[in-house]
Design a protein around this motif. Structure first.
Motif, mmCIF file in Angstrom:
data_model
loop_
_atom_site.group_PDB
_atom_site.id
_atom_site.type_symbol
_atom_site.label_atom_id
_atom_site.label_comp_id
_atom_site.label_asym_id
_atom_site.label_seq_id
_atom_site.Cartn_x
_atom_site.Cartn_y
_atom_site.Cartn_z
ATOM 1 N N ARG A 43 1.786 24.966 -3.394
ATOM 2 C CA ARG A 43 0.557 25.485 -4.002
ATOM 3 C C ARG A 43 0.671 27.007 -4.237
ATOM 4 O O ARG A 43 -0.306 27.742 -4.151
ATOM 5 N N SER A 44 1.904 27.447 -4.532
ATOM 6 C CA SER A 44 2.127 28.875 -4.731
ATOM 7 C C SER A 44 3.460 29.065 -5.441
ATOM 8 O O SER A 44 4.466 28.468 -5.051
ATOM 9 N N PHE A 45 3.460 29.925 -6.482
ATOM 10 C CA PHE A 45 4.708 30.234 -7.163
ATOM 11 C C PHE A 45 5.636 31.037 -6.252
ATOM 12 O O PHE A 45 6.840 30.798 -6.211
ATOM 13 N N SER A 46 5.077 31.971 -5.511
ATOM 14 C CA SER A 46 5.914 32.824 -4.666
ATOM 15 C C SER A 46 6.525 32.041 -3.507
ATOM 16 O O SER A 46 7.702 32.225 -3.176
ATOM 17 N N ALA A 47 5.726 31.152 -2.886
ATOM 18 C CA ALA A 47 6.257 30.350 -1.781
ATOM 19 C C ALA A 47 7.339 29.398 -2.289
ATOM 20 O O ALA A 47 8.360 29.179 -1.622
ATOM 21 N N ALA A 48 7.125 28.816 -3.476
ATOM 22 C CA ALA A 48 8.138 27.933 -4.053
ATOM 23 C C ALA A 48 9.402 28.705 -4.373
ATOM 24 O O ALA A 48 10.518 28.205 -4.179
ATOM 25 N N ALA A 49 9.243 29.936 -4.851
ATOM 26 C CA ALA A 49 10.406 30.760 -5.175
ATOM 27 C C ALA A 49 11.236 31.027 -3.924
ATOM 28 O O ALA A 49 12.473 30.962 -3.954
ATOM 29 N N ARG A 50 10.558 31.316 -2.803
ATOM 30 C CA ARG A 50 11.297 31.540 -1.555
ATOM 31 C C ARG A 50 12.016 30.260 -1.108
ATOM 32 O O ARG A 50 13.170 30.311 -0.656
ATOM 33 N N LEU A 58 13.148 27.885 -2.947
ATOM 34 C CA LEU A 58 14.219 27.548 -3.879
ATOM 35 C C LEU A 58 15.246 28.667 -4.038
ATOM 36 O O LEU A 58 16.205 28.505 -4.813
ATOM 37 N N SER A 59 15.001 29.804 -3.354
ATOM 38 C CA SER A 59 15.890 30.976 -3.480
ATOM 39 C C SER A 59 15.955 31.452 -4.924
ATOM 40 O O SER A 59 17.031 31.763 -5.464
ATOM 41 N N LEU A 60 14.782 31.495 -5.572
ATOM 42 C CA LEU A 60 14.661 31.987 -6.937
ATOM 43 C C LEU A 60 13.649 33.119 -6.960
ATOM 44 O O LEU A 60 12.949 33.368 -5.974
ATOM 45 N N THR A 61 13.567 33.807 -8.098
ATOM 46 C CA THR A 61 12.526 34.818 -8.250
ATOM 47 C C THR A 61 11.234 34.149 -8.700
ATOM 48 O O THR A 61 11.262 33.067 -9.312
ATOM 49 N N GLN A 62 10.111 34.782 -8.398
ATOM 50 C CA GLN A 62 8.828 34.202 -8.798
ATOM 51 C C GLN A 62 8.720 34.071 -10.319
ATOM 52 O O GLN A 62 8.258 33.024 -10.812
ATOM 53 N N PRO A 63 9.126 35.070 -11.106
ATOM 54 C CA PRO A 63 9.049 34.896 -12.568
ATOM 55 C C PRO A 63 9.884 33.714 -13.063
ATOM 56 O O PRO A 63 9.465 33.003 -13.981
ATOM 57 N N ALA A 64 11.060 33.491 -12.443
ATOM 58 C CA ALA A 64 11.898 32.368 -12.879
ATOM 59 C C ALA A 64 11.195 31.041 -12.621
ATOM 60 O O ALA A 64 11.230 30.129 -13.463
ATOM 61 N N VAL A 65 10.542 30.930 -11.476
ATOM 62 C CA VAL A 65 9.815 29.696 -11.157
ATOM 63 C C VAL A 65 8.660 29.502 -12.130
ATOM 64 O O VAL A 65 8.454 28.406 -12.667
ATOM 65 N N SER A 66 7.900 30.559 -12.364
ATOM 66 C CA SER A 66 6.762 30.473 -13.278
ATOM 67 C C SER A 66 7.210 30.083 -14.683
ATOM 68 O O SER A 66 6.579 29.256 -15.355
#
Length: 301
Positions: free
Chosen positions: A16-23, A25-33
């Protein structure tokens, strides 16, 4: 659909969060978004309600169910591919009475087929095969996830056939039951006991709504349940003390030694015993274990 985008969306949906998902997945938040936005454009539908705590839209709920299934299959594939390189110990699960009666004999047959001498067979079985107990739903779930290579489950034979998602079911045998009475019980003089003769007895059973209870109801009476127990050792002790009676599956009869065990007169309960194997890659010995179970089961069918 790009599977990577689907799995990225899955991480966001669970976190339920782009930033938590990025962490995660070891990705940046913009990449996930960007990946989630690209997936939504590809599908032509919103998957997440960004104004309400990243809640799933109806389309998002549908896709998440598929994304979870994809992730589970990827995890299973990874486990099975790793096992091809270094085959692990064969892991077999079963419900208690099958674990006591069927599985050890089948494992012994596997050792015999491999040419192990009797003195080494027990040690070989313990060293090469891991045995685990569980309920049928638990075992089916673990086979589906690749944690077990083969499992034995059961169901009431009078109920609609049960299938389990993600695993193959193979019927092994149909098992009948025996009446277990205290030593010296008045009904022990009978060669076979009608269930109606037990209508006034006190019972011990795993629950008040199981195969035994349904068999009593089919015979025209409600079981008088005095103790609820799933432990065969406890059940034997209660019956031996003259406090109750029960029905015992034939696979578990050896555990009730010292009691009066009699066949049921007329139609009694039956349960279907079956094997569960994963779909796709399997342990090299899984089919051999199945063949050994078929041979052993012929003595109980």
């Amino acid at each position: 659909m790009d599977p990577r985008r689907v799995l990225t969306f899955r991480a966001v949906a669970h976190e339920r969060s782009f930033s938590a998902a990025a962490r995660a997945l070891s990705l940046t938040q913009p990449a996930v978004s960007q990946q989630v936005a690209a997936l939504e454009r590809e599908l032509g539908a919103r998957l997440l309600d960004r104004e309400h705590a990243m809640a799933l839209t109806p389309a998002g709920e549908v896709l998440l169910a598929h994304a979870d299934a994809i992730a589970e299959r990827f995890a299973l594939a990874e486990r099975q591919l790793a096992e091809l390189a270094v085959p692990p110990r064969l892991r077999i699960g079963a419900f208690p009475s099958a674990l006591a009666a069927l599985v050890p004999r089948a494992v012994a047959r596997l050792g015999a087929a491999a040419g192990e001498p009797p003195s080494a067979r027990a040690a070989g079985a313990l060293g090469e095969v891991i045995l685990e107990e569980g309920t049928t739903p638990e075992l089916a779930d673990r086979v589906g996830r690749g944690e077990l290579h083969l499992a034995l489950g059961f169901q009431d034979a009078t109920l609609e056939r049960r299938e389990h998602d993600g695993v193959e079911r193979r019927d092994l045998l149909q098992e009948t039951f025996l009446v277990a009475l205290p030593p010296g019980h008045r009904l022990a003089a009978l060669d076979a006991i009608p269930l109606t003769a037990l209508a006034e007895e006190r019972w011990i059973a795993p629950s008040g709504n199981n195969l035994i209870a349904r068999a009593c109801a089919a015979a025209g009476f409600e079981m008088q349940l005095s103790m609820v127990s799933r432990d065969p050792l406890a059940n034997r002790g209660v019956i031996a003390a003259g406090l109750a009676v029960t029905l015992v599956p034939r696979l578990g009869a050896d555990g009730f030694h010292g009691l009066e065990l009699r066949p049921i007169e007329g139609e009694g309960p039956r349960r279907d015993v079956y094997a569960l194997l994963p779909r796709g890659g399997r342990h090299p010995q899984a089919e051999d274990a199945w063949d050994a179970l078929v041979e052993v089961a012929s003595a109980f069918g």
